[in-house]
Write a protein that holds these residues in place. Structure first.
Motif, mmCIF file in Angstrom:
data_model
loop_
_atom_site.group_PDB
_atom_site.id
_atom_site.type_symbol
_atom_site.label_atom_id
_atom_site.label_comp_id
_atom_site.label_asym_id
_atom_site.label_seq_id
_atom_site.Cartn_x
_atom_site.Cartn_y
_atom_site.Cartn_z
ATOM 1 N N THR A 166 0.858 -1.192 0.000
ATOM 2 C CA THR A 166 0.000 0.000 0.000
ATOM 3 C C THR A 166 0.894 1.242 0.000
ATOM 4 O O THR A 166 2.079 1.146 0.259
ATOM 5 N N ASP A 167 0.292 2.387 -0.283
ATOM 6 C CA ASP A 167 1.056 3.630 -0.271
ATOM 7 C C ASP A 167 1.772 3.791 1.062
ATOM 8 O O ASP A 167 1.195 3.484 2.106
ATOM 9 N N THR A 255 5.290 13.495 -3.565
ATOM 10 C CA THR A 255 4.430 12.674 -2.716
ATOM 11 C C THR A 255 5.070 12.343 -1.372
ATOM 12 O O THR A 255 4.349 12.019 -0.427
ATOM 13 N N SER A 259 4.240 4.541 -3.938
ATOM 14 C CA SER A 259 2.902 4.052 -4.236
ATOM 15 C C SER A 259 2.980 2.994 -5.325
ATOM 16 O O SER A 259 3.508 3.246 -6.404
ATOM 17 N N ILE A 262 0.665 4.161 -8.514
ATOM 18 C CA ILE A 262 0.581 5.542 -8.993
ATOM 19 C C ILE A 262 0.994 5.685 -10.460
ATOM 20 O O ILE A 262 0.537 6.587 -11.157
ATOM 21 N N VAL B 78 -3.542 10.673 -7.615
ATOM 22 C CA VAL B 78 -2.812 11.406 -6.589
ATOM 23 C C VAL B 78 -2.293 12.728 -7.163
ATOM 24 O O VAL B 78 -2.398 13.779 -6.543
ATOM 25 N N SER B 102 -4.702 8.988 -1.015
ATOM 26 C CA SER B 102 -3.582 8.213 -0.498
ATOM 27 C C SER B 102 -3.293 8.701 0.900
ATOM 28 O O SER B 102 -3.340 9.897 1.153
ATOM 29 N N ASP B 103 -3.004 7.757 1.808
ATOM 30 C CA ASP B 103 -2.800 8.191 3.192
ATOM 31 C C ASP B 103 -1.451 8.877 3.391
ATOM 32 O O ASP B 103 -1.229 9.546 4.376
ATOM 33 N N ALA B 105 0.786 9.918 0.272
ATOM 34 C CA ALA B 105 1.382 10.607 -0.874
ATOM 35 C C ALA B 105 0.966 12.075 -1.002
ATOM 36 O O ALA B 105 1.476 12.801 -1.848
#
Lengths: 342, 355
Positions: A166-167, A255, A259, A262, B78, B102-103, B105
């Protein structure tokens, strides 16, 4: 515009002593040739004009800094895509490479500058190698670039998910700060933009640059005039992978995290930016300056939609209309070019 | 119970009206706060209700005239949300509310907003950037209370089947883990089958139907989705209607209320998280005081046919399902209940956008 291969070959075959007399400049032809690029410039001017009339401070260095930072990931991705399009191919795997680059960065970068620099180089090298592998597969298996890069996209995506499901992860703050650093009054993204243009000015005149465009223009005649198609593919897709890796390294300054998903957001926009900038999907025709303008156009539409206070749904609508206009301009130019050759 | 909750509702309503009356004088001499809501995705019922509720809650009640709310949706990437947030920051608003794509980014961009003196509140899908507040449902409490309710219904004994949600989704693992942790305290309750409900009615119904066919005795169903799909599967199989756990969509509440003998508890991730985020922003801007914790958990009331006193989370509020009051057969099935926080009166029609 680079000379088409037919012209190059024809010139090479011509006896040296009968140097042609200087032909009259075909102004109409030149204009038509550049029509897609000019249309892109016009669209950018129009968008900036409307945007500037609605928002104060648009014609300022700050605005240039901000918008270049917003567009730079796409610009880097689209630079690689432009090289591939000039070769007459397409590279979907940049989506996977961008994701992979961000997750490696987010899991490996540390506050220690030398470790981070090493990993940044590894990411760039990986980008080139994976891209080169794409090129190799396309040459060896004689497969469609679309299919080969679709497959590598999926593989890279999976690997990115395995590394970071996950991110998250973290990017050291000094790396994040790179995007807002202002050496000599301009932010680093603006410097990068200038470097990209310089790179292109140099690259398109190099042997390999000419070979890529010649192959994209007409693979058969390029081959007949001694160009190694396999090597062209290797370098073309290698560079695309390299620029995708570069896009990932820049993206993490925006960011601050990795990710695994992404990258997909840049695949089609990278093609769209190039097409809006007048790069032909059939290979051989186009210029990076156009692509960079295309990337600005796509990014500024978002700003325009914001200041117009209209629903964000208008953004894809506007992008689509602009893309159509660009394709139309390209097709007019393409037809005109064909007519002149005949 | 029913009359009690009605009385409380009335009292709350009266208090709200009084507060509103007091606020009017106050609001006149103050410029409304400019607050942006940045939302990364509008493709489901919940997000649309969330935005409608946000708009309604600044047009009536205590916040009326106090907030100039601007909603910015982006196309689920994002990069688009970063660019949109950058545009928002340049407008120098008082506060930004973010339902994040996104938590992590968005963190550098959110930090930039905080540094510019803007109050940033993430809600629903929250961010990890410490300078932003995080308003979200308490996802530990929800599955625990629902599993406790199921154990109470079954008297601590029976066979149940359990929904794994969507494969790979973090929230699914959290809900399943939450259910199983509480159920593990009841050795006589056995999970005899699992299915993936995918948060959609079809997979829920077929998943439950398959397990019903394989197990002659099922005493309870723990879904992560609607619950109404499970009830339909029970009806189709001609089996007794057993207690069902699900989430508080309108269709679930209506089905529970209209099915003879149905017993349900529905957990809620209320769409009015947006209203709570707005209220928090206004409180911080008004008083200059910041909450002690950056995480603010919103406790949406459970909606149930059979209210009970939770021992795990004492004082947990339960709303008894009543058609017309908190379940609306004439409204969209995907409407999330309860509709309104207690400090403002938002109607079902307003939340559904049918008014």
């Amino acid at each position: 515009m680079v000379m088409s291969v037919e012209q190059t070959v024809e010139m090479a075959q011509r006896p040296a002593e009968t140097k042609p007399t200087k032909p009259a400049i075909d102004w109409r032809g030149r204009l038509l040739d550049r029509a897609p690029f000019l249309v892109a410039c016009l669209m950018l001017a129009l968008i900036v004009g409307i945007y500037g009339s609605l928002q104060s401070g648009v014609f300022s260095l700050d605005e240039l800094n901000l918008d270049t930072a917003a567009a730079m990931t796409l610009m880097l991705a689209a630079t690689g895509q432009t090289i591939v399009l000039l070769r007459g191919g397409i590279d979907l795997s940049i989506g996977g490479m961008i994701s992979l680059g961000t997750v490696i960065a987010a899991t490996r970068f540390t506050d220690d500058a030398s470790t981070t620099a090493l990993w940044a180089l590894i990411i760039l090298a990986l980008g080139f190698l994976i891209g080169a592998l794409n090129g190799l597969l396309i040459s060896l298996l004689k497969l469609q670039p679309f299919l080969v890069t679709l497959a590598t996209w999926s593989i890279l995506n999976g690997v990115a998910m395995i590394i970071l499901p996950t991110d998250g992860g973290s990017i050291p703050s000094w790396w994040v700060g790179f995007a807002s650093a202002q050496p000599l009054g301009l932010t680093s993204p603006v410097w990068m933009l200038l470097v990209l243009l310089l790179f292109w000015w140099w690259f398109r005149a190099t042997r390999v640059g000419i070979a890529i465009q010649a192959t994209g223009s007409n693979e058969k005649s390029a081959f007949l005039s001694g160009v190694s198609i396999a090597r062209v593919n290797l370098v073309t897709y290698g560079l695309s992978g390299l620029f995708a890796a570069g896009a990932a390294l820049f993206l993490v300054t925006q960011t601050g995290a990795g990710s695994p998903t992404i990258g997909k957001d840049y695949i089609l926009p990278s093609v769209a930016a190039a097409v809006i900038g007048g790069v032909s999907l059939f290979g051989g025709r186009g210029h990076l300056a156009g692509t960079l303008i295309g990337a600005f156009v796509l990014t500024l539409i978002g700003n325009l939609v914001f200041v117009l206070h209209v629903s964000s749904y208008w953004q894809p609508v506007a992008s689509g209309v602009i893309l159509l206009l660009s394709v139309l301009a390209s097709s007019v130019a393409e037809k005109a070019a064909r007519n002149r050759v005949q | 119970m029913k009359s009690l909750s009605r009385n409380i509702g009335f009292a709350a309503f009266a208090a709200t009206m009084m507060a509103a009356g007091m606020q009017t004088g106050h609001a006149e001499d103050k410029k409304p706060y400019t607050i942006y809501l940045s939302n990364n995705f509008v493709g489901n019922d919940w997000r649309q209700q969330m935005e409608r509720v946000a708009t309604v809650s600044v047009n009536k009640g205590p916040l009326k005239g106090r907030v100039d709310l601007k909603i910015e949706n982006v196309e689920n990437t994002v990069q688009a949300q970063i660019n949109s947030l950058n545009n928002i920051i340049r407008q120098k608003p008082d506060a930004i509310l973010v339902d994040a794509g996104s938590d992590s980014a968005l963190n550098p961009t959110i930090k930039k907003a905080c540094d510019a003196g803007i109050v940033v509140i993430s809600f629903d899908q929250v961010v990890t950037e410490p300078c932003a507040y995080a308003v979200a449902s308490d996802w530990d409490r929800i599955p625990s209370v629902m599993a406790e309710w199921m154990a109470t219904q079954l008297g601590g004994k029976g066979n149940i089947i359990l929904d794994r949600g969507l494969a790979g989704a973090p929230i699914s693992a959290q809900l399943q883990g939450g259910y199983e942790k509480v159920l593990a305290k009841y050795p006589d309750i056995k999970v005899v089958g699992y299915y993936n409900g995918n948060y959609a009615l079809g997979p829920e119904q077929s998943g439950v139907a398959a397990l019903l066919a394989a197990n002659p005795k099922i005493d309870g169903i723990m879904t992560q989705g609607y619950g109404s799909g499970a009830i339909q599967a029970l009806k189709d199989a001609g089996r007794p209607i057993v207690p069902v756990v699900g989430f508080s969509y309108n269709v679930a509440a209506v089905t529970c209320a209209q099915t003879q003998g149905a017993k349900c508890i529905l957990g809620s991730n209320p769409a009015y998280l947006s209203s709570e985020a707005i209220k928090l922003a206004v409180d911080i801007l008004d008083t200059g005081k910041k909450p002690a914790e950056r995480s603010v958990s919103v406790k949406g009331d459970f909606v149930t046919t059979d209210p009970f006193e939770s021992k795990l989370y004492p004082g947990t509020k339960m709303i008894k399902i009543a058609i017309g009051e908190n379940a609306f057969p004439d409204q969209a099935p995907g409407l999330t209940l309860p509709i309104t926080p207690d400090w403002v009166e938002i109607t079902a029609a307003e939340a559904a956008g049918t008014k």
